[in-house]
Each structure stands twice: as structure tokens, then as C-alpha cells.
Design an enzyme around this catalytic site. Structure first.
Site, PDB file in Angstrom:
ATOM      1  N   GLY A 197     -34.010 -20.144 -28.018  1.00  0.00           N
ATOM      2  CA  GLY A 197     -33.584 -19.128 -27.068  1.00  0.00           C
ATOM      3  C   GLY A 197     -32.092 -18.903 -27.185  1.00  0.00           C
TER       4      GLY A 197
ATOM      5  N   LYS B   9     -20.441 -20.158  -9.918  1.00  0.00           N
ATOM      6  CA  LYS B   9     -19.738 -20.030 -11.201  1.00  0.00           C
ATOM      7  C   LYS B   9     -18.320 -19.507 -10.974  1.00  0.00           C
ATOM      8  CE  LYS B   9     -20.321 -20.604 -15.624  1.00  0.00           C
ATOM      9  NZ  LYS B   9     -21.523 -20.176 -16.351  1.00  0.00           N
TER      10      LYS B   9
ATOM     11  N   TYR C 165       0.855  -1.188   0.000  1.00  0.00           N
ATOM     12  CA  TYR C 165       0.000   0.000   0.000  1.00  0.00           C
ATOM     13  C   TYR C 165       0.890   1.236   0.000  1.00  0.00           C
ATOM     14  CZ  TYR C 165      -4.304   2.589   0.518  1.00  0.00           C
ATOM     15  OH  TYR C 165      -5.341   3.437   0.297  1.00  0.00           O
TER      16      TYR C 165
END
Length: 367
Positions: free
Chosen positions: A176, A74, A19
Site C-alpha cells: 500500500g 497531527k 487591520y
């Protein structure tokens, strides 16, 4: 899911590097050369898994919050099978313009966008517009993941039967997202479009119908050269291949009308269009979308490796050539040991994702 650091943070020196003040040097480098973001941050190995919750699994339009478990799942599959980090993003809007705007604004944080469980026909426009707008790969898995694995499976099924793709008459039940993509992918992979017949809820798609959307009108212009009409039974009469991606039930009588030695892929989950035991009475080879029957057509065979390969190649989009290469790689994993009950690789086969990634990266590099 959780977020984990890839560097230690156990000392003041570690903190100063990870950082402030060390991070400022990285920011300045990227500001001077934006492409470095893929080298110095997670962007080079991370995708967003984006949904609007409108077509989640077989559950339908359950909304953004209820879709989160599927998107998390997923993301875990991406990591497990492809070594790709993924972040689930569930959007609380189903407006096409808003979805495109939000994803475009989020895109600098990611190396790719995986669209998931967005209903048709909106999914076609969303993917097209994002693909045109963004310099990173955009991939609607419900369309292309399914289509790629179907092509891979059909390649091996045809090889088992000593047939050529160009000689097969194919019926696609469903128009579809998956049905449209399967049709286009099979044609790109070597099936004769003139011998493909697509069936929607109102019957065979042909140029004489006056109720077709723009997407279906395009299908009518590129398939069914014989102008067949009627329903699924008329479509299947004498056909060699049935690919079911509709969820609607198909009678045994209709399947019995197929040509001898046929191929049936009944992919609806959890209830296939025709039960595999019934299909096996009339077809030589059968595949489903379920894990409890042989030859599962599972998208996990495609998307982890496709994104890994695209990210490694720093591809700006996923082309048809990359999709065909992915299908060939999936088929090739088991091509030397084909069997009627094993012409599709297992979803758990560790060879699949690396093979797909290598093939996709090679196709991207040669584009």
C-alpha cells in the site's frame, strides 16, 4: 486547538496596524511581489493537513468528520515538535479530481501541504498531481514519513550488526502507500533493489503476475531480480530484514526461516504483524510502531522537522535527496550510543526535529 494572535491588540494604534488601514499596505506590497506573502503572513510557517477520511489510522474509511480529531492531533504535533503551525482540513469528497482541485485552490493560504490518511492507490495520483501543480512542498506522510524513519532505523540497525545496507536482502510485507514508499526509500538510501522482495495480499510481487496495478508493476520492474514467487514464507526464507507495513499477521514459522542475525520491523498498529517477543526469538534486532516497546518507528520523528526545514529553505518541493538527508539526521541523533533496545530515537527526543530541519534545509539549498 485554537488560533492565537502574535501581536497585541490593546489600543487603537495596534488595531490600525494589524487591520485597517495598515493591512492595506501589506496587501499592496504582496500584490506587487507575491513572494512577500511568506514574510508578511502566516504562509511562511503554516501547512495544511489534508485528508478525505478514507484511511484513518487503523479505523479505515470513517469519513471527513470522524477524521478531524486525528488531523487536529497531527497539527498539534507539528507545533510541538517542529514549531510549525498547521491547519486540519477534512474534505467531504473522495474523488481524486475534486481533491486535487480543492487543495490547489486552497494552496495560496499555506506554505506546504501535508496529505494524511488517504487510501491507496488514490493517494499516489493525488500527491503526484499536486506536486506537479503547486509551487510549495506536498508530502504524503503515511508514505514518506514512515519510509524515512524506516531508513533511519535500518541504517542504525545495520551499523549495530556491522552490516552494509547494500548487502541486506529485504522483504517488505505490504504494497500500500507505506509499503511502496518504504521500498523506494530504502533503494534510494542504499539498499540493492534487486535484493528487495515486496509481498502484497496475493503473494510476492514479480513481473510474471498479471494482476498488478501500475504502481505494483513498477515495483516488480525494480525489485526481486531473482523472480521469487510464492507467499510471505517463501519471501522470508534466508532474508535478512523484514519490514511489515501491511497489518496482516505473519507466522512464527515464516520468521524463523530468515537468515541468522536478522532484523524485524513489525510496524502495524495496534497489532504488529509478528509480536515483538516472538520476533526476538529469531531476530537480532526488533522495532515496532508501538510506543510500549523499544525502537518505535514513529512518523513524528520525520514530518515536523521536514516541513520546518523545507519552509525555512523556501523549497518548492520535497525531493528524494531531502528525504534521505532527513533519514540520515534521524539516525545520527543516536548513532554514538546505539543499543539493541535503542537504535531509534525517542519520539520525544528534542534533538530530532532541529537536526532534521537543518539537514533538509541544507539538502534543499544544494539542489
Amino acid at each position: 486547538m485554537a488560533v492565537a494572535s502574535t501581536v497585541p491588540l490593546t489600543s487603537r494604534e495596534d488595531l490600525s496596524l494589524a487591520y485597517t488601514p495598515g493591512v492595506a499596505r501589506v496587501c499592496e506590497a504582496i500584490a506587487a511581489e507575491p513572494a512577500l506573502v511568506a514574510d508578511y503572513t502566516w504562509v511562511g510557517h503554516t501547512v495544511a493537513v489534508v485528508t478525505d477520511g478514507s484511511a484513518v489510522l487503523g479505523l479505515g474509511n470513517i469519513g471527513a468528520r470522524a477524521a478531524m480529531p486525528v488531523m487536529e492531533g497531527k497539527a498539534v504535533l507539528f507545533k510541538q515538535f517542529g514549531g510549525v503551525d498547521a491547519v486540519p482540513i477534512c474534505l467531504d469528497t473522495q474523488d481524486v479530481d475534486e481533491i486535487v482541485s480543492v487543495v490547489t485552490a486552497l494552496a495560496p493560504s499555506f506554505g506546504g501541504i501535508n496529505l494524511e490518511d488517504i487510501s491507496a492507490p488514490r493517494c499516489f495520483e493525488i500527491e503526484r498531481r499536486l506536486d506537479e501543480a503547486l509551487p510549495i512542498p506536498v508530502f504524503h506522510d503515511d508514505q514518506h514519513g514512515t519510509a524515512i524513519v524506516v531508513l533511519a532505523a535500518l541504517r542504525n540497525a545495520a551499523a549495530l550488526l556491522d552490516r552494509k545496507l547494500a548487502d541486506l536482502r529485504v522483504v517488505v510485507s505490504g504494497a500500500g502507500a507505506a509499503g511502496v514508499a518504504v521500498t523506494k526509500m530504502l533503494i534510494a538510501g542504499g539498499v540493492d533493489g534487486a535484493e528487495v522482495v515486496v509481498v502484497d495480499s496475493r503473494g510476492i510481487i514479480h513481473e510474471g503476475r498479471d494482476d498488478l496495478t501500475a504502481v505494483k508493476a513498477e515495483l516488480a520492474a525494480t525489485t526481486n531480480a531473482a523472480g521469487r514467487s510464492g507467499g510471505i514464507a517463501e519471501a522470508l526464507a534466508g532474508a535478512d530484514v523484514l519490514v511489515g507495513v501491511s497489518g496482516g499477521q505473519i507466522s512464527e514459522e515464516a520468521v524463523a526461516g530468515m537468515a541468522p542475525g536478522g532484523i524485524v520491523f513489525a510496524l502495524a498498529n495496534p497489532t504488529p504483524e509478528v509480536h515483538p517477543d516472538v520476533a526476538a526469538r529469531h531476530a537480532a534486532l526488533v522495532a515496532t510502531g508501538r510506543s510500549d516497546f523499544p525502537n518505535q518507528i514513529n512518523n513524528v520523528l520525520a514530518f515536523p522537522g521536514i516541513f520546518r526545514g523545507a519552509l525555512e529553505a523556501r523549497a518548492s518541493r520535497i525531493t528524494d535527496a531531502m528525504k534521505v538527508a532527513a533519514a540520515d539526521a534521524i539516525a545520527g541523533v543516536v548513532a554514538d550510543a546505539l543499543h539493541p533496545d535503542a537504535f531509534v530515537p525517542s519520539a520525544l527526543d528534542p534533538r530530532v526535529a532541529p537536526a532534521v530541519a537543518a539537514a533538509v534545509a541544507a539538502a534543499a539549498a544544494s539542489a
